[in-house]
Design a protein around this motif. Structure first.
Motif, PDB file in Angstrom:
ATOM      1  N   THR A   8       7.072   1.733   0.151  1.00 29.41           N
ATOM      2  CA  THR A   8       8.368   2.444  -0.004  1.00 29.41           C
ATOM      3  C   THR A   8       9.177   1.488  -0.892  1.00 29.41           C
ATOM      4  N   CYS A   9       9.665   1.900  -2.128  1.00 24.53           N
ATOM      5  CA  CYS A   9      10.227   1.139  -3.104  1.00 24.53           C
ATOM      6  C   CYS A   9      11.906   0.931  -2.375  1.00 24.53           C
ATOM      7  N   CYS A  12      14.102   2.578  -5.557  1.00 25.22           N
ATOM      8  CA  CYS A  12      14.253   4.063  -5.950  1.00 25.22           C
ATOM      9  C   CYS A  12      13.497   5.304  -4.844  1.00 25.22           C
ATOM     10  N   HIS A  14      10.522   5.493  -4.066  1.00 21.94           N
ATOM     11  CA  HIS A  14       9.357   6.144  -4.342  1.00 21.94           C
ATOM     12  C   HIS A  14       8.347   5.584  -3.466  1.00 21.94           C
ATOM     13  N   GLN A  15       7.222   6.500  -3.027  1.00 24.37           N
ATOM     14  CA  GLN A  15       6.217   5.982  -1.996  1.00 24.37           C
ATOM     15  C   GLN A  15       5.009   6.293  -2.633  1.00 24.37           C
ATOM     16  N   CYS A  31       6.314  -1.274  -8.535  1.00 25.54           N
ATOM     17  CA  CYS A  31       6.699   0.239  -8.153  1.00 25.54           C
ATOM     18  C   CYS A  31       6.108   1.205  -9.209  1.00 25.54           C
ATOM     19  N   GLY A  33       7.112   4.328  -9.325  1.00 20.63           N
ATOM     20  CA  GLY A  33       8.110   5.180  -9.615  1.00 20.63           C
ATOM     21  C   GLY A  33       9.070   4.324 -10.775  1.00 20.63           C
ATOM     22  N   CYS A  34       9.822   3.347 -10.401  1.00 18.02           N
ATOM     23  CA  CYS A  34      10.926   2.723 -11.338  1.00 18.02           C
ATOM     24  C   CYS A  34      10.387   1.406 -11.986  1.00 18.02           C
TER      25      CYS A  34
END
Length: 66
Positions: A8-9, A12, A14-15, A31, A33-34
């Protein structure tokens, strides 16, 4: 022993489910996500111990990283 962990970031949220290496610690993780590069928190051996749902295999087996 569990070989998958949900990272888990902290930036952000995001997982992502990732497979942990069994023969080494993973020091960096980008990550998905970001794009932030995650590094272990002070005192942790890898990103899985800092940001994962499951600690890395060496910590699972004998409580410490090698």
């Amino acid at each position: 022993m569990q070989l998958e962990s949900i990272l888990t970031c902290p930036e952000c949220g995001h997982q992502a489910v990732e497979t942990m290496p069994t023969d080494a610690c993973q020091f960096f993780y980008d990550c998905k996500g970001c794009g932030k590069r995650l590094k272990p928190k002070a005192g942790d051996c890898c990103v899985f111990c800092s940001f994962g749902s499951v600690p890395c295999p060496p910590v699972q087996t004998d409580g410490q990283c090698h």
